[in-house]
Design an enzyme around this catalytic site. Structure first.
Site, short mmCIF file in Angstrom:
data_model
loop_
_atom_site.label_atom_id
_atom_site.label_comp_id
_atom_site.label_asym_id
_atom_site.label_seq_id
_atom_site.Cartn_x
_atom_site.Cartn_y
_atom_site.Cartn_z
N SER A 62 0.86 -1.19 0.00
CA SER A 62 0.00 0.00 0.00
C SER A 62 0.89 1.24 0.00
O SER A 62 2.02 1.20 0.51
CB SER A 62 -0.86 0.02 1.27
OG SER A 62 -1.49 1.27 1.42
N TYR A 81 -1.78 -0.93 10.51
CA TYR A 81 -1.92 -1.29 9.09
C TYR A 81 -0.72 -0.78 8.29
O TYR A 81 -0.11 -1.53 7.52
CB TYR A 81 -3.22 -0.72 8.54
CG TYR A 81 -3.38 -0.91 7.05
CD1 TYR A 81 -3.69 -2.16 6.53
CD2 TYR A 81 -3.21 0.15 6.16
CE1 TYR A 81 -3.83 -2.36 5.17
CE2 TYR A 81 -3.35 -0.03 4.80
CZ TYR A 81 -3.66 -1.29 4.30
OH TYR A 81 -3.79 -1.48 2.94
N1 NAP Z 1 -8.77 -0.82 -1.10
C1 NAP Z 1 -7.74 -0.02 -0.96
O1 NAP Z 1 -7.89 1.22 -0.98
C2 NAP Z 1 -6.36 -0.56 -0.80
C3 NAP Z 1 -5.29 0.33 -0.94
C4 NAP Z 1 -3.99 -0.14 -0.79
C5 NAP Z 1 -3.78 -1.48 -0.54
N2 NAP Z 1 -4.84 -2.32 -0.40
C6 NAP Z 1 -4.54 -3.73 -0.11
O2 NAP Z 1 -5.11 -4.53 -1.11
C7 NAP Z 1 -5.38 -5.83 -0.58
C8 NAP Z 1 -6.79 -6.23 -0.96
O3 NAP Z 1 -7.68 -5.31 -0.38
P1 NAP Z 1 -9.11 -5.02 -0.98
O4 NAP Z 1 -9.24 -3.57 -1.14
O5 NAP Z 1 -9.40 -5.91 -2.12
O6 NAP Z 1 -9.99 -5.44 0.31
P2 NAP Z 1 -11.34 -6.26 0.44
O7 NAP Z 1 -12.29 -5.90 -0.64
O8 NAP Z 1 -11.75 -6.09 1.87
O9 NAP Z 1 -10.88 -7.78 0.19
C9 NAP Z 1 -10.07 -8.43 1.11
C10 NAP Z 1 -9.90 -9.86 0.64
O10 NAP Z 1 -9.07 -10.55 1.59
C11 NAP Z 1 -9.72 -11.74 2.01
N3 NAP Z 1 -9.42 -11.97 3.41
C12 NAP Z 1 -9.57 -11.11 4.44
N4 NAP Z 1 -9.24 -11.69 5.59
C13 NAP Z 1 -8.87 -12.96 5.29
C14 NAP Z 1 -8.43 -14.07 6.05
N5 NAP Z 1 -8.33 -14.00 7.40
N6 NAP Z 1 -8.15 -15.23 5.42
C15 NAP Z 1 -8.26 -15.32 4.08
N7 NAP Z 1 -8.67 -14.30 3.29
C16 NAP Z 1 -8.98 -13.14 3.90
C17 NAP Z 1 -11.22 -11.45 1.83
O11 NAP Z 1 -11.96 -12.63 1.62
P3 NAP Z 1 -12.83 -13.33 2.80
O12 NAP Z 1 -13.47 -12.22 3.59
O13 NAP Z 1 -13.77 -14.21 2.09
O14 NAP Z 1 -11.84 -14.10 3.60
C18 NAP Z 1 -11.20 -10.62 0.55
O15 NAP Z 1 -11.18 -11.44 -0.58
C19 NAP Z 1 -5.14 -5.73 0.92
O16 NAP Z 1 -3.88 -6.28 1.22
C20 NAP Z 1 -5.13 -4.24 1.18
O17 NAP Z 1 -4.32 -3.92 2.28
C21 NAP Z 1 -6.11 -1.90 -0.53
#
Ligand code: NAP
Length: 247
Positions: free
Chosen positions: A128, A141
């Site tokens: 991130s 985080y």
């Molecule tokens: N959205 C942003 O603005 C942003 C910005 C920078 C970086 N990121 C990074 O991008 C990545 C993906 O984020 P996102 O935005 O796609 O978030 P999201 O929509 O909340 O998706 C998170 C994913 O992780 C899985 N997950 C969460 N906890 C888990 C666990 N304990 N075991 C296995 N799977 C788990 C969830 O599936 P289940 O709930 O089914 O387990 C879901 O598929 C993260 O690492 C986040 O830090 C996001």
């Protein structure tokens, strides 16, 4: 969900077979079925909770059992909890570290050995922009994402001679359920929010050009670069201002 689903869709479109990992069995199975039908690929579903210490080992064994030689590992699952560090529930603190740090490190460690032995493979670690500095209101985080960036940088150099790539993609704000899941009011954010496809395209471009850290948008690049021009305290305060965790 979110960025992970976007990676799955893009790699499926490119004809890669997939192993999908998350906790939600129904969502994984529905996505797997759709991608099989649309793209004529094999999709395996591995339901695991990455906050469980043993889950990376089970995922690795699952892939071995299916004779799936993982060519590209995408460490994408990540969680957060918005608010003051002093108020994060202890259990949540552990869960965040387990998923963002331990699971990423363990999965990378296991699959990397095989990649190095085969002299082929890529690991995309989803970090991130928040990992470039501490973000007030997102301290834990941002610290976990710093870990992901630092580990990726070191491994990039360590294994490049073995024909293996390790990269860290560092998105800014992306339109997913992430903010809702972490109790962060996305309406407060003070930077534009991009679509998930921007992250996936940038990561694939990053692999092609063998970049270490990838900043998906122009704004992300400007923010990362401009850190060199101001003091650290300004960088940290600005990060807190942009994230605007408190209403
Ligand atoms: N959205 C942003 O603005 C942003 C910005 C920078 C970086 N990121 C990074 O991008 C990545 C993906 O984020 P996102 O935005 O796609 O978030 P999201 O929509 O909340 O998706 C998170 C994913 O992780 C899985 N997950 C969460 N906890 C888990 C666990 N304990 N075991 C296995 N799977 C788990 C969830 O599936 P289940 O709930 O089914 O387990 C879901 O598929 C993260 O690492 C986040 O830090 C996001």
């Amino acid at each position: 969900m979110g960025i992970g689903e976007a990676f799955a869709r893009e790699f499926a479109r490119r004809g890669h077979n997939l192993v999908l990992v998350a906790r939600s069995r129904d969502r994984l199975q529905a996505l797997g079925e759709e991608l099989r039908q649309k793209n004529g690929i094999d999709v395996e579903v591995c339901v695991e909770d990455l906050s469980d210490t043993e889950s990376p080992g089970r995922i690795y064994e699952f892939c071995r059992g299916k004779k799936a030689h993982v060519e590209i590992l995408v460490n994408c699952a990540g969680i957060s909890c918005a608010g003051d560090f002093a108020e994060i529930p202890h259990k949540k603190l552990e869960e965040i570290v387990m998923v963002n740090v331990m699971a990423t490190a363990r999965l990378t460690r296991m699959f990397l050995s095989d990649m190095v032995a085969r002299k082929q493979g890529s690991i995309i670690n989803v970090a991130s922009l928040g990992g470039l500095q501490g973000v007030p209101g997102l301290g834990l985080y941002s610290a976990t994402k710093s870990f992901v960036i630092t580990l990726s940088e070191a491994l990039h150099e360590e294994v490049k001679g073995a024909g293996v790539q390790v990269i860290a993609v560092c998105p800014g704000f992306i339109n997913t359920g992430f903010f809702k899941h972490s109790g962060h009011n996305a309406a407060n954010l003070r930077l534009p929010i991009s679509g998930t496809d921007v992250v996936v395209k940038a990561a694939i471009r990053g692999l092609r050009h063998n970049r270490i850290r990838i900043f998906p948008t122009l704004i992300d690049n400007i923010l990362a670069f401009s850190q060199r021009l101001v003091t650290r305290s300004v960088v940290i305060r600005l990060a807190g201002y942009f994230a605007a965790v408190k209403d």
